[in-house]
Design a protein around this motif. Sequence first.
Motif, PDB file in Angstrom:
ATOM      1  N   LYS A  19      -2.041  29.194  54.894  1.00 39.43           N
ATOM      2  CA  LYS A  19      -1.643  29.784  56.178  1.00 39.43           C
ATOM      3  C   LYS A  19      -2.125  31.222  56.288  1.00 39.43           C
ATOM      4  N   LEU A  20      -1.922  32.011  55.236  1.00 37.99           N
ATOM      5  CA  LEU A  20      -2.304  33.421  55.261  1.00 37.99           C
ATOM      6  C   LEU A  20      -3.810  33.614  55.433  1.00 37.99           C
ATOM      7  N   GLU A  25      -3.044  25.975  60.691  1.00 39.74           N
ATOM      8  CA  GLU A  25      -2.250  26.641  61.728  1.00 39.74           C
ATOM      9  C   GLU A  25      -0.765  26.707  61.412  1.00 39.74           C
ATOM     10  N   SER A  26      -0.298  25.834  60.528  1.00 36.96           N
ATOM     11  CA  SER A  26       1.142  25.797  60.257  1.00 36.96           C
ATOM     12  C   SER A  26       1.417  25.365  58.820  1.00 36.96           C
ATOM     13  N   GLY A  27       2.654  25.580  58.419  1.00 38.82           N
ATOM     14  CA  GLY A  27       3.072  25.131  57.103  1.00 38.82           C
ATOM     15  C   GLY A  27       3.034  23.622  56.989  1.00 38.82           C
ATOM     16  N   ALA A  28       3.386  22.951  58.085  1.00 44.67           N
ATOM     17  CA  ALA A  28       3.354  21.482  58.088  1.00 44.67           C
ATOM     18  C   ALA A  28       1.936  20.974  57.870  1.00 44.67           C
ATOM     19  N   GLN A  29       0.964  21.599  58.531  1.00 50.65           N
ATOM     20  CA  GLN A  29      -0.429  21.195  58.364  1.00 50.65           C
ATOM     21  C   GLN A  29      -0.894  21.479  56.940  1.00 50.65           C
ATOM     22  N   ALA A  30      -0.463  22.602  56.375  1.00 48.03           N
ATOM     23  CA  ALA A  30      -0.828  22.943  54.991  1.00 48.03           C
ATOM     24  C   ALA A  30      -0.313  21.873  54.038  1.00 48.03           C
ATOM     25  N   GLY A  56      -6.796  35.537  39.507  1.00 51.76           N
ATOM     26  CA  GLY A  56      -7.871  34.917  38.744  1.00 51.76           C
ATOM     27  C   GLY A  56      -8.132  33.482  39.146  1.00 51.76           C
ATOM     28  N   GLN A  57      -7.212  32.875  39.887  1.00 54.72           N
ATOM     29  CA  GLN A  57      -7.420  31.490  40.309  1.00 54.72           C
ATOM     30  C   GLN A  57      -8.223  31.440  41.609  1.00 54.72           C
ATOM     31  N   THR A  58      -8.961  30.350  41.764  1.00 58.10           N
ATOM     32  CA  THR A  58      -9.788  30.133  42.949  1.00 58.10           C
ATOM     33  C   THR A  58      -9.275  28.911  43.693  1.00 58.10           C
ATOM     34  N   VAL A  59      -9.156  29.045  45.013  1.00 57.52           N
ATOM     35  CA  VAL A  59      -8.690  27.955  45.869  1.00 57.52           C
ATOM     36  C   VAL A  59      -9.802  27.599  46.851  1.00 57.52           C
ATOM     37  N   GLU A  60     -10.038  26.287  47.016  1.00 60.22           N
ATOM     38  CA  GLU A  60     -11.070  25.797  47.916  1.00 60.22           C
ATOM     39  C   GLU A  60     -10.480  24.804  48.908  1.00 60.22           C
ATOM     40  N   PHE A  61     -10.921  24.904  50.165  1.00 60.67           N
ATOM     41  CA  PHE A  61     -10.498  23.973  51.204  1.00 60.67           C
ATOM     42  C   PHE A  61     -11.529  23.982  52.328  1.00 60.67           C
ATOM     43  N   ALA A  62     -11.958  22.814  52.731  1.00 59.15           N
ATOM     44  CA  ALA A  62     -12.854  22.644  53.886  1.00 59.15           C
ATOM     45  C   ALA A  62     -14.084  23.551  53.814  1.00 59.15           C
TER      46      ALA A  62
END
Length: 70
Positions: A19-20, A25-30, A56-62
Amino acid sequence: MANFSLGKFPHVDLCDLLKLEGWVESGAQAKVVIADGEVRVDGEVETRKRCKIFPGQTVEFAGQRVTVIA
């Protein structure tokens, strides 16, 4: 690759990070995209919506990627 600063906090929950970053768009979508296995943490699929993400962690989405920094 972008960076996300935790500021004074020790970690951020995965659903909050999405979200951040404006990736959802929303917590529900997350929660839905995480549960569907669309999010990777350090290259591995992560399905826990409240997974704590630390510096140190990496996050990936779309096709987007962010590294968490202190």
